[in-house]
Write a protein that holds these residues in place. Structure first.
Motif, short mmCIF file in Angstrom:
data_model
loop_
_atom_site.label_atom_id
_atom_site.label_comp_id
_atom_site.label_asym_id
_atom_site.label_seq_id
_atom_site.Cartn_x
_atom_site.Cartn_y
_atom_site.Cartn_z
N GLU A 33 -28.79 13.26 21.94
CA GLU A 33 -29.36 11.96 21.59
C GLU A 33 -30.58 12.14 20.69
N LYS A 34 -31.49 12.96 21.18
CA LYS A 34 -32.77 13.06 20.48
C LYS A 34 -32.64 13.69 19.10
N SER A 35 -31.63 14.54 18.94
CA SER A 35 -31.49 15.20 17.63
C SER A 35 -30.66 14.35 16.68
N ILE A 94 -14.28 22.51 12.35
CA ILE A 94 -14.86 21.72 11.26
C ILE A 94 -15.97 22.52 10.63
N SER A 95 -16.32 22.16 9.40
CA SER A 95 -17.54 22.72 8.86
C SER A 95 -18.53 21.57 8.72
N LEU A 96 -19.71 21.79 9.21
CA LEU A 96 -20.73 20.75 9.19
C LEU A 96 -21.45 20.73 7.86
N SER A 97 -21.92 19.56 7.49
CA SER A 97 -22.77 19.50 6.29
C SER A 97 -24.14 20.05 6.66
N LYS A 98 -24.91 20.34 5.65
CA LYS A 98 -26.23 20.91 5.87
C LYS A 98 -27.09 20.01 6.79
N GLY A 99 -27.00 18.72 6.54
CA GLY A 99 -27.77 17.78 7.35
C GLY A 99 -27.34 17.80 8.80
N GLN A 100 -26.02 17.86 9.01
CA GLN A 100 -25.51 17.89 10.38
C GLN A 100 -25.92 19.18 11.08
N SER A 137 -33.08 18.69 5.09
CA SER A 137 -31.79 18.19 4.62
C SER A 137 -31.41 16.85 5.25
N LEU A 138 -32.37 16.20 5.87
CA LEU A 138 -32.01 14.95 6.54
C LEU A 138 -32.27 13.76 5.63
N ASP A 139 -31.44 12.72 5.82
CA ASP A 139 -31.66 11.50 5.05
C ASP A 139 -32.86 10.76 5.64
N PRO A 140 -33.38 9.76 4.91
CA PRO A 140 -34.62 9.10 5.37
C PRO A 140 -34.51 8.54 6.77
N ILE A 141 -33.34 7.94 7.11
CA ILE A 141 -33.22 7.33 8.43
C ILE A 141 -33.23 8.42 9.51
N ALA A 142 -32.45 9.46 9.29
CA ALA A 142 -32.39 10.54 10.28
C ALA A 142 -33.76 11.19 10.42
N GLU A 143 -34.44 11.35 9.31
CA GLU A 143 -35.76 11.95 9.35
C GLU A 143 -36.70 11.07 10.18
N GLU A 144 -36.62 9.80 9.90
CA GLU A 144 -37.44 8.84 10.63
C GLU A 144 -37.16 8.92 12.13
N GLU A 145 -35.85 9.02 12.46
CA GLU A 145 -35.47 9.11 13.87
C GLU A 145 -36.03 10.37 14.51
N VAL A 146 -35.94 11.48 13.77
CA VAL A 146 -36.46 12.73 14.31
C VAL A 146 -37.97 12.60 14.52
N TYR A 199 -31.44 0.25 -0.24
CA TYR A 199 -32.24 1.28 -0.89
C TYR A 199 -33.72 1.06 -0.62
N SER A 200 -34.13 -0.15 -0.79
CA SER A 200 -35.55 -0.42 -0.62
C SER A 200 -35.95 -0.17 0.84
N GLU A 201 -35.02 -0.46 1.73
CA GLU A 201 -35.28 -0.19 3.15
C GLU A 201 -35.52 1.32 3.38
N LEU A 202 -34.61 2.10 2.81
CA LEU A 202 -34.74 3.55 2.96
C LEU A 202 -36.04 4.05 2.35
N PHE A 203 -36.34 3.51 1.18
CA PHE A 203 -37.55 3.94 0.49
C PHE A 203 -38.78 3.64 1.33
N LYS A 204 -38.78 2.46 1.92
CA LYS A 204 -39.96 2.07 2.70
C LYS A 204 -40.13 2.96 3.92
N VAL A 205 -39.00 3.33 4.50
CA VAL A 205 -39.08 4.22 5.67
C VAL A 205 -39.85 5.49 5.29
N GLN A 206 -39.51 6.02 4.12
CA GLN A 206 -40.20 7.26 3.71
C GLN A 206 -41.62 6.98 3.26
#
Lengths: 587, 588
Positions: A454-456, A482-488, A513-522, B571-578
């Motif tokens: 969950e946390k990761s 499977i092969s995972l992507s770098k982010g996974q 390698s994390l996207d903004p949302i995943a980074e935010e979650e972490v 996009y703007s949502e993602l940008f704001k998060v960062q």
């Protein structure tokens, strides 16, 4: 000679340590095998003897059938013995390889980074893996013993009837031995040279097998380049092997010619004897058979002896490799039972082996009371080095590192490392199931695993997989993988470090390698992950520093600025410069 | 059997092409061994005859001696000559396999089945026991054939039923042995993954990156247990294989017992009937033994020649897979061009989920496009489709209106200079790492290195020709840090001078200053170029004139950075998060 003897002893000791029953099995096998060979040799003479001694027909038939039955029993028994000995020898080889692998994974990390150590390993294991050195050793030693016994029995027959023939046979055997000696040494040298080139071949194999490299190879059209390299390497192999095979077969030629000479001489000698009527026709046949046997056994004896010699030369790099293996010299014996509550670097100086420049030059900092520390600095400022020192992969040249007020070198290793949860920048996943990758060798606990997933943020990546956490990340088993992507993968190692439950968490670029949302979650989980724990965070994304209780800025191997984000921003130094540079694009 | 015949033809043709002399040596070996064995078998009889008739012909004895000498030399020397040839051909095959392996289309390469097949395919050439043994055994078999003919000639003079018995058993035993060898081979193939795993475990034990993980997580025991399980499985296999091998051999022992008993009883009976003398008795039994050993050796040769043909066939078939065609339309690099994704649908083979559904997307010359999206939406897949590493499941990708798969492959690849996330530096010189055998001037390499942000003093003062990278092969090689390595592979893309840069997180290992410098210079460096840029750091997409946001298998948003921010969408949502972490103010 003494050296070779030592190498041989070294091998014998290894066998004695790992599979001593091989000695017993091979010993019994040698005795019975000798009996088998002697019996095969003896049967024709026995028949002649029986025939010329006027036994009855029935008695002769009974003797012969009895002897043949004994031979059959010996043959079958020997096959079974041989099979069991072979299986044991296989087990020895495996145990031996495991022993090496075990030693390698336990050497100090600096040796793993030392390419000469790795090269030596390839050199040492090459003959074992490709030339069957161990199998050959197990075969040659008993064969030499057998041949010796047989030679002695044949020689005694010759001695009884014709001592001159015996002397002559020994003389020719000596010549054959002398001619082959220098060739053997040359062969061993050539074989070793090939062994050194092997690491290059192993590298090319890796290139071909690596899917990470495959894309580059195709799009940048590197194929002709690699094939050219490979072709020239194979060219060397083929050339070396030609020398080797020719030399080996040439020895066979020498033996063949000498055996013809021996045979010719014996015939000539015996014929003249027959004419002077000093021996009968029957004895003539017996003696011819004996010398032919002598000749073939002396060939066996010599070539096996030379093979043994060669295998011993092959074993030399292995012995040297064993000598190279360093054992970790941490004498620490304080068991760390409590959680890590404070950590301090005090005036630490460090440079990597074989380099001149110090990476850390008097680095000092301290954290305690479940603080979060961010380490910031330019590329090459020594951030990752700090982690390597803290995880005891390296030892500082001077200065001390304290954990809970005690120098970390004083701790017993296992208990100390148990308290650390580290994610390295160049983290790795293993080609086993996802669950195994997270749990590793620790006890499996379903709740803990779920929590980590969950946390990761790994959980939602696994939802679409039919086998979930049991899915394999396999490179050697091709079913349901499977092969995972770098982010996974990054999420996976975060899960691993959560499961680890160390009290000092060290994260080196965990969200690269994390996207903004995943980074935010972490980041969001970060507080709960590091709750009541010490945490060290390294990232080029300075956004992460906003959570930290303390930030240190590394420059020139020292801490040049330290404080929290606001202190350092107010200070307006290097940290503030770096932060503003990055922030400029977000404003 | 047809397969064996086919493989045999292929192997012989290969020998004919590589070393025609092989056949000459085979012939010489045959001649030598026929003469040698004939006289070896005959000599005792000739000598016995002389003794019995009490007439010694010294010239005849010397003559036989000379013939034996010459034929032995001929036989042995041809062996000296032909033995290395099998080795040479083996490496020739290995090279062909490697060439094929390194060139098969990526789509096929990525299939795990091919990866495990290649292990099987390499088996015949990865040890002496295989193709090399085949060639050596052909020669030895030819020799044994010689002995065989000689023995037959002599044996026909003795009882026919003894010869018939020996021959029938020979055929039977050979068939059993081949069957056993094939069974062992099949079992080994089935368990090839064990060998792969062993290789893998051996590999990670000495890998630097794994080395840290293993030590810090204390995985030594874990790895050892993996090896123990693996070896236990291998032992089961060994046990099974050894049993398979031993059965025909024990059968053979029993046969030998029966045969020897029959022969001795028969000969002794003849002796008691006074039909043969002791001398004849001896030479008969010697002859029979000799025939038998020749046939048994022949069995070993035939076994080596006739078994393992499934693997040989796999190997030959693999080598004969037609090379990825380089035919097709040429590309005019100076022309204006557009690449279009038209209703592209894609899913990976044997997968249920569509990665892309109805993707439409245009790349024009000179444009700089950023591709953004969450982890796992298929940004890398998009690049693979564009790079012709994978084919769309439905729909087409066109270059100037023509399907990209219709262009000449080499020309098409020549359009792209990708920098992938995996950083590969090879243990060759800097020049070789930059050019891979293509003609690239030193100035442009130095220029590319400078553009990437690397300083020449970080690269041995720019000594491009004699500086080896990494310490894998050359112990004095140059090791770069993570950030430096990333710049190094970016320089490789720059040095290629190809028109379209594909940058997948090209600054993930760089510090803020280096990153800033990189994007600061990027407009200058890539003025002329088309760029496809993948990054999670949304601030760095600002140099691009179009941003494409991928979500749910299609393009969710498209526009410039400013447009998308104004739109206040995803996009703007993602940008704001960062961005929120970079705003001044209170702690978050």
């Amino acid at each position: 000679m003494k050296e070779k003897y030592n190498i041989f002893l070294f091998f014998i000791r290894l066998v004695r340590k790992m599979r001593p029953n091989i000695f017993i099995l091979r010993g019994i096998y040698s005795i019975f095998k000798t009996l088998e060979i002697l019996l095969i040799m003896y049967i024709p003479s026995m028949v002649i003897l029986l025939l010329s001694n006027n036994f009855t027909y029935e008695k002769i038939i009974m003797y012969i059938l009895g002897t043949l039955a004994l031979l059959l029993a010996l043959r079958i028994g020997n096959k079974i013995l041989n099979r069991n000995a072979f299986i044991n020898e296989e087990k020895f080889s495996q145990e031996f390889l495991r022993d090496i692998s075990n030693k390698i994974v336990n050497v100090p990390f600096s040796q793993i980074e030392d390419s000469e150590f790795i090269a030596k390993k390839e050199e040492a294991l090459f003959p074992i893996k490709t030339q069957g050195t161990i199998e050959n050793l197990f075969r040659t030693v008993p064969t030499i013993v057998q041949a010796t016994i047989i030679l002695i029995s044949v020689l005694s027959i010759l001695l009884v009837y014709e001592p001159i023939l015996m002397v002559f046979s020994i003389l020719l055997a000596g010549i054959s031995f002398g001619l082959c000696r220098s060739m053997i040494n040359h062969e061993a040298k050539t074989a070793l040279r090939s062994a050194r080139q092997n690491k290059e071949y192993v590298y090319y194999l890796r290139v071909m097998r690596s899917s990470e490299i495959a894309k580059d190879v195709r799009i940048y059209k590197m194929q002709p380049f690699f094939i050219k390299k490979l072709a020239s390497l194979f060219g060397w192999y083929v050339q070396d092997a030609r020398e080797l095979y020719r030399s080996r077969e040439f020895r066979g030629l020498i033996n063949q010619v000498l055996s013809v000479i021996l045979l010719g001489t014996i015939y000539g000698y015996l014929i003249s004897k027959v004419f002077s009527s000093s021996i009968s026709g029957a004895v003539f046949i017996l003696l011819v058979n004996a010398t032919v046997n002598f000749n073939s056994q002396i060939n066996v004896f010599l070539s096996e002896l030379l093979l043994l010699n060669q295998q011993i030369i092959y074993l030399k790099p292995l012995m040297e490799f064993y000598d190279l293996i360093e054992t970790k010299n941490y004498k620490g014996n304080i068991v760390l039972e409590d959680k890590i509550e404070s950590m301090e670097f005090r005036d630490v100086f460090f440079k990597y082996p074989r380099t001149d420049e110090y990476v850390l030059k008097g680095c000092s900092f301290k954290i305690d009371c479940s603080e979060n520390l961010s380490i910031v600095g330019r590329n090459g400022s020594g951030k990752t080095t700090i982690i390597k020192l803290l995880s005891r992969l390296y030892k500082p040249q001077s200065g001390e590192i304290f954990v809970n007020g005690i120098n970390i070198q004083e701790y017993e290793e296992k208990s100390y490392l148990k308290q650390l949860s580290i994610i390295f920048q160049d983290f790795k996943t293993f080609s086993y199931s996802i669950r195994e990758n997270i749990v590793l060798d620790k006890d499996f606990d379903d709740n803990k695993l779920n929590d980590a997933l969950e946390k990761s943020e790994l959980k939602k990546e696994l939802d679409p997989l039919p086998k979930g956490v049991e899915t394999k990340l396999s490179r050697h088993d091709d079913q349901d993988t499977i092969s995972l992507s770098k982010g996974q993968e990054q999420k996976l190692v975060i899960a691993r470090s959560i499961y680890e439950e160390g009290s000092l968490i060290i994260l080196d670029e965990p969200t690269a390698s994390l996207d903004p949302i995943a980074e935010e979650e972490v980041y969001r989980h970060f507080k709960s992950i590091t709750n009541n724990k010490l945490a060290i965070f390294i990232s080029h994304r300075l956004s992460s520093c906003r959570f930290s209780d303390k930030i240190i800025y590394l420059s020139e191997g020292k801490v040049s600025e330290s404080g929290n984000h606001y202190d350092l921003m107010k200070l307006g130094g290097d940290y503030a410069g770096l932060f503003n540079l990055q922030a400029s694009k977000y404003r | 059997m047809q397969q064996v015949f086919h493989n045999f033809k292929v192997f012989m043709k290969q020998a004919w092409e590589i070393e025609r002399r092989y056949f000459l040596y085979l012939f010489l070996s045959f001649v030598g061994i026929v003469i040698f064995s004939y006289y070896t078998i005959q000599t005792p009889k000739i000598v016995l005859d002389m003794i019995e008739s009490s007439e010694i012909d010294i010239y005849k004895v010397l003559g036989i001696f000379m013939v034996l000498m010459v034929s032995a030399l001929l036989w042995s020397y041809s062996k000296v000559l032909y033995t290395p040839i099998g080795h040479k051909i083996r490496y020739r095959y290995l090279l062909q396999i490697s060439e094929q392996y390194i060139s098969i289309p990526y789509e096929k390469y990525d299939d795990p089945k091919i990866q495990s097949d290649v292990w099987k395919i390499m088996r015949p050439v990865s040890s002496i026991d295989g193709v090399q043994a085949f060639y050596t055994n052909i020669a030895l078999f030819v020799g044994n054939l010689g002995i065989f003919f000689v023995s037959i000639g002599i044996l026909l003079k003795i009882q026919w039923w003894i010869s018939a018995m020996i021959f029938i058993w020979f055929g039977f035993y050979t068939a059993l042995s081949i069957k056993a060898a094939n069974k062992v081979d099949e079992e080994t193939n089935k368990n090839i993954h064990l060998r792969r795993e062993e290789w893998y475990l051996d590999d990670i034990a000495v890998d630097v990156a794994y080395g840290k993980e293993i030590r810090v997580f204390q995985l030594q025991r874990w790895l050892e247990n993996k090896l123990i399980t693996l070896h236990d499985n291998l032992n089961i296999l060994t046990r099974k294989n050894e049993t398979t091998y031993i059965i025909p051999e024990i059968a053979n022992d029993i046969f030998q017992f029966i045969r020897d008993s029959l022969i001795y009883v028969f000969l002794i009976t003849l002796y008691f009937k006074k039909q043969i003398s002791i001398g004849e008795f001896t030479s008969y039994s010697v002859l029979i033994l000799q025939l038998n050993s020749a046939l048994m050796a022949g069995t070993e040769n035939i076994k080596q020649i006739l078994s393992k043909h499934d693997n040989y066939k796999k190997m030959i078939d693999f080598i004969n897979i037609p090379k990825q065609s380089n035919e097709g339309r040429p590309i005019d690099f100076n022309q204006k061009w557009t690449i279009e994704f038209n209703d592209v649908w894609f899913k990976y083979p044997e997968c249920e989920n569509w990665i892309y559904e109805n993707l439409n997307f245009t790349i024009e010359k000179g444009k700089k496009i950023a591709i953004v999206g969450l982890n796992g939406v298929g940004k890398t897949t998009l690049l693979k489709l564009l790079l012709r590493l994978y084919r769309p499941t439905k729909g087409t990708i066109t270059l100037n209106g023509i399907d990209i798969w219709e262009y000449k492959l080499d020309d098409y690849f020549e359009l792209f200079a990708p920098v992938f996330q995996e950083i590969n530096i090879f243990p060759f010189t800097i020049v070789e790492n930059m050019s891979f055998g293509r003609q690239v001037s030193k100035e442009s390499i130095l220029r590319a290195i400078e553009d990437s942000g690397l300083k020449t003093d970080e690269l041995n003062n720019g000594d491009l020709d004699s500086t080896y990278m990494t310490r894998y092969i050359h112990s004095d090689g140059l090791n770069l840090s993570g950030g430096q390595s990333q710049k190094f592979v970016t320089a490789r893309a720059f040095a290629s001078k190809r028109p379209i840069y594909i940058l997948d997180e090209p600054t993930s290992a760089l510090d803020a200053v280096a990153e800033y410098d990189f994007y600061y210079k990027i407009d200058e460096i890539m003025k002329e170029h088309t760029v496809l840029f993948v990054s999670h750091r949304l601030a760095s997409t600002q140099f691009c004139n179009e941003i494409v946001l991928i979500e749910n298998g299609t393009i969710a948003e498209k526009g410039t950075h400013k447009e998308l921010l104004d739109k206040s969408g995803r996009y703007s949502e993602l940008f704001k998060v960062q961005a929120k972490y970079y705003q001044s103010g209170e702690a978050i």
